[in-house]
Design an enzyme around this catalytic site. Structure first.
Site, PDB file in Angstrom:
ATOM      1  N   GLY A   1      19.614 -32.545  22.459  1.00  0.00           N
ATOM      2  CA  GLY A   1      18.294 -32.117  22.899  1.00  0.00           C
ATOM      3  C   GLY A   1      17.974 -32.791  24.225  1.00  0.00           C
ATOM      4  O   GLY A   1      18.861 -33.199  24.966  1.00  0.00           O
TER       5      GLY A   1
ATOM      6  N   SER B   1      15.791 -31.467  26.710  1.00  0.00           N
ATOM      7  CA  SER B   1      15.310 -30.600  27.780  1.00  0.00           C
ATOM      8  C   SER B   1      13.841 -30.838  28.088  1.00  0.00           C
ATOM      9  O   SER B   1      13.353 -30.473  29.156  1.00  0.00           O
ATOM     10  CB  SER B   1      15.491 -29.123  27.403  1.00  0.00           C
ATOM     11  OG  SER B   1      16.853 -28.809  27.255  1.00  0.00           O
ATOM     12  N   ARG B   2      13.137 -31.451  27.133  1.00  0.00           N
ATOM     13  CA  ARG B   2      11.695 -31.630  27.258  1.00  0.00           C
ATOM     14  C   ARG B   2      11.273 -32.739  26.303  1.00  0.00           C
ATOM     15  O   ARG B   2      12.076 -33.305  25.570  1.00  0.00           O
ATOM     16  CB  ARG B   2      10.970 -30.331  26.918  1.00  0.00           C
ATOM     17  CG  ARG B   2      11.240 -29.852  25.494  1.00  0.00           C
ATOM     18  CD  ARG B   2      10.710 -28.470  25.204  1.00  0.00           C
ATOM     19  NE  ARG B   2      11.449 -27.477  25.958  1.00  0.00           N
ATOM     20  CZ  ARG B   2      12.582 -26.911  25.524  1.00  0.00           C
ATOM     21  NH1 ARG B   2      13.093 -27.252  24.341  1.00  0.00           N
ATOM     22  NH2 ARG B   2      13.208 -26.014  26.247  1.00  0.00           N
TER      23      ARG B   2
ATOM     24  N   ILE C   1      10.040 -35.902  24.100  1.00  0.00           N
ATOM     25  CA  ILE C   1      10.433 -37.296  23.926  1.00  0.00           C
ATOM     26  C   ILE C   1      11.839 -37.551  24.453  1.00  0.00           C
ATOM     27  O   ILE C   1      12.093 -38.556  25.121  1.00  0.00           O
ATOM     28  CB  ILE C   1      10.324 -37.697  22.439  1.00  0.00           C
ATOM     29  CG1 ILE C   1       8.849 -37.754  22.011  1.00  0.00           C
ATOM     30  CG2 ILE C   1      11.003 -39.042  22.191  1.00  0.00           C
ATOM     31  CD1 ILE C   1       8.640 -37.961  20.521  1.00  0.00           C
ATOM     32  N   GLY C   2      12.764 -36.636  24.172  1.00  0.00           N
ATOM     33  CA  GLY C   2      14.130 -36.830  24.639  1.00  0.00           C
ATOM     34  C   GLY C   2      14.216 -36.932  26.149  1.00  0.00           C
ATOM     35  O   GLY C   2      14.889 -37.816  26.699  1.00  0.00           O
TER      36      GLY C   2
ATOM     37  N   LYS D   1      20.444 -26.622  23.757  1.00  0.00           N
ATOM     38  CA  LYS D   1      20.680 -25.173  23.653  1.00  0.00           C
ATOM     39  C   LYS D   1      20.045 -24.393  24.790  1.00  0.00           C
ATOM     40  O   LYS D   1      20.512 -23.313  25.133  1.00  0.00           O
ATOM     41  CB  LYS D   1      20.116 -24.653  22.329  1.00  0.00           C
ATOM     42  CG  LYS D   1      20.961 -24.985  21.105  1.00  0.00           C
ATOM     43  CD  LYS D   1      20.357 -24.365  19.867  1.00  0.00           C
ATOM     44  CE  LYS D   1      20.347 -22.842  19.966  1.00  0.00           C
ATOM     45  NZ  LYS D   1      19.779 -22.210  18.747  1.00  0.00           N
TER      46      LYS D   1
ATOM     47  N   ASP E   1      25.218 -26.391  21.160  1.00  0.00           N
ATOM     48  CA  ASP E   1      24.464 -26.378  19.908  1.00  0.00           C
ATOM     49  C   ASP E   1      24.965 -27.525  19.035  1.00  0.00           C
ATOM     50  O   ASP E   1      26.144 -27.586  18.690  1.00  0.00           O
ATOM     51  CB  ASP E   1      24.673 -25.038  19.211  1.00  0.00           C
ATOM     52  CG  ASP E   1      23.762 -24.838  18.009  1.00  0.00           C
ATOM     53  OD1 ASP E   1      23.266 -25.834  17.455  1.00  0.00           O
ATOM     54  OD2 ASP E   1      23.559 -23.673  17.602  1.00  0.00           O
TER      55      ASP E   1
ATOM     56  N   TYR F   1      11.259 -30.401   5.144  1.00  0.00           N
ATOM     57  CA  TYR F   1      11.291 -31.204   6.362  1.00  0.00           C
ATOM     58  C   TYR F   1      11.517 -32.680   6.052  1.00  0.00           C
ATOM     59  O   TYR F   1      12.268 -33.365   6.746  1.00  0.00           O
ATOM     60  CB  TYR F   1       9.982 -31.022   7.128  1.00  0.00           C
ATOM     61  CG  TYR F   1       9.925 -31.806   8.423  1.00  0.00           C
ATOM     62  CD1 TYR F   1      10.830 -31.550   9.455  1.00  0.00           C
ATOM     63  CD2 TYR F   1       8.959 -32.797   8.620  1.00  0.00           C
ATOM     64  CE1 TYR F   1      10.772 -32.266  10.644  1.00  0.00           C
ATOM     65  CE2 TYR F   1       8.894 -33.507   9.806  1.00  0.00           C
ATOM     66  CZ  TYR F   1       9.804 -33.243  10.813  1.00  0.00           C
ATOM     67  OH  TYR F   1       9.752 -33.962  11.992  1.00  0.00           O
TER      68      TYR F   1
END
Length: 293
Positions: A32, A34-35, A37-38, A57, A89, A183
């Site tokens: 991940g 792309s935006r 927290i990461g 992804k 992925d 979850y």
């Protein structure tokens, strides 16, 4: 508001005794990013001059989500780091192995794994679509396990190897399982990976820890929920998690493993007592606590 009061800067974000930032030249592979927290974690490491292999992804713009792996890479390099954007992925074995191989061949190794990718659906059991169940199980649990597993040989060659997973403490109070069982199982599966790998890898000197926000964080996942735009007003900036992650990733791996930290806990250990600069406007007493705590 700025993310930090400079007078309250935690000592962990200072340069090393030789004047070189602690993560300069170190290599991070992240799922991940792309935006949210990461990306915030990646940008904090980039300020030190870290190398960041980002596997996500989103290779093309998404109609509902800001940012792609390529725009994230541009921001990382603008912040001072080196970026390797990888469209892949985390559920796919070949994609994960290719990402690990690319990080090693491009940067010469891997020092840090950040398991950031995660899917969320807070529906109760009668309402959970089984495709969503599988998505959460595959991304959150299997993806975390696989990226960690495939990176182990490279981590063993690092001088200060870390695995950091964005997952909560293993709070077995029935409340959390009862609220959103699917979850909860998926997130706790990530945390069980931390628990198990920390024990399994302690003789190899690989630190394995989990980090979780003490309050809601302003992310697309929150904003896209019903009432999300109102909820983020009582949240904190992703930068608080990024600063906490940074403080953990520069600690000595052999003396820091098997822990389930909150961002607040880490920053207070580093001497940062005033966290108001991370707030998006609400007073501290009105911030919404995160789930699982």
């Amino acid at each position: 508001m700025t993310a930090r009061n400079e007078a309250q800067e935690p000592h962990a974000v200072s340069a090393g005794t030789d004047g070189v930032p602690p993560l300069a030249g170190r290599t991070i592979i992240m799922s991940g990013g792309s935006r949210g927290i990461g990306l915030a974690i990646a940008l904090r490491a980039a300020r030190d001059g870290a190398n960041i292999a980002l596997m996500a992804k989103t290779g093309e713009p998404h109609p509902k989500l800001e940012g792609t792996v390529h725009t994230a890479a541009e921001q990382i390099e603008a912040a001072g780091g080196r970026a390797l954007p990888i469209v892949g992925d985390v559920r796919n074995d070949d994609d994960v192995q290719a990402a690990v191989d690319a990080a090693v061949s491009t940067f010469g190794g891997i020092d840090i794994v950040v398991n950031n990718a995660s899917a969320i659906d807070l529906s109760k059991t009668p309402d959970v679509d089984m495709k969503r169940y599988d998505l959460m199980a595959d991304i959150n649990v299997r993806g975390t396990f696989m990226l960690s597993k495939f990176s182990l040989e490279a981590l063993k060659r690092s001088v200060n190897p870390h695995i950091l997973t964005l997952s909560p403490p293993l709070n077995l109070a029935p409340r959390w399982a009862g609220m959103h069982l699917a979850y909860t199982m998926a997130k706790y599966g990530m945390s069980l990976t931390t628990l198990g790998l920390a024990e399994e890898l302690k003789d190899d000197g690989i630190a394995v820890n989990s980090l979780w926000p003490a309050t809601l964080i302003d992310t697309a996942a929150i904003r896209n929920m019903p009432g999300g735009s109102r909820m983020v007003q009582a949240a904190r900036s992703p930068r608080i998690v990024a600063d906490a992650a940074y403080a953990l990733l520069i600690r000595d791996a052999r003396s820091c493993t098997g822990n389930f930290y909150t961002d607040e806990e880490v920053l207070r250990e580093e001497g940062l007592t005033d966290l108001t600069g991370y707030s998006l406007g609400a007073p501290e007493a009105q911030l919404v606590p995160d789930i699982f705590l």
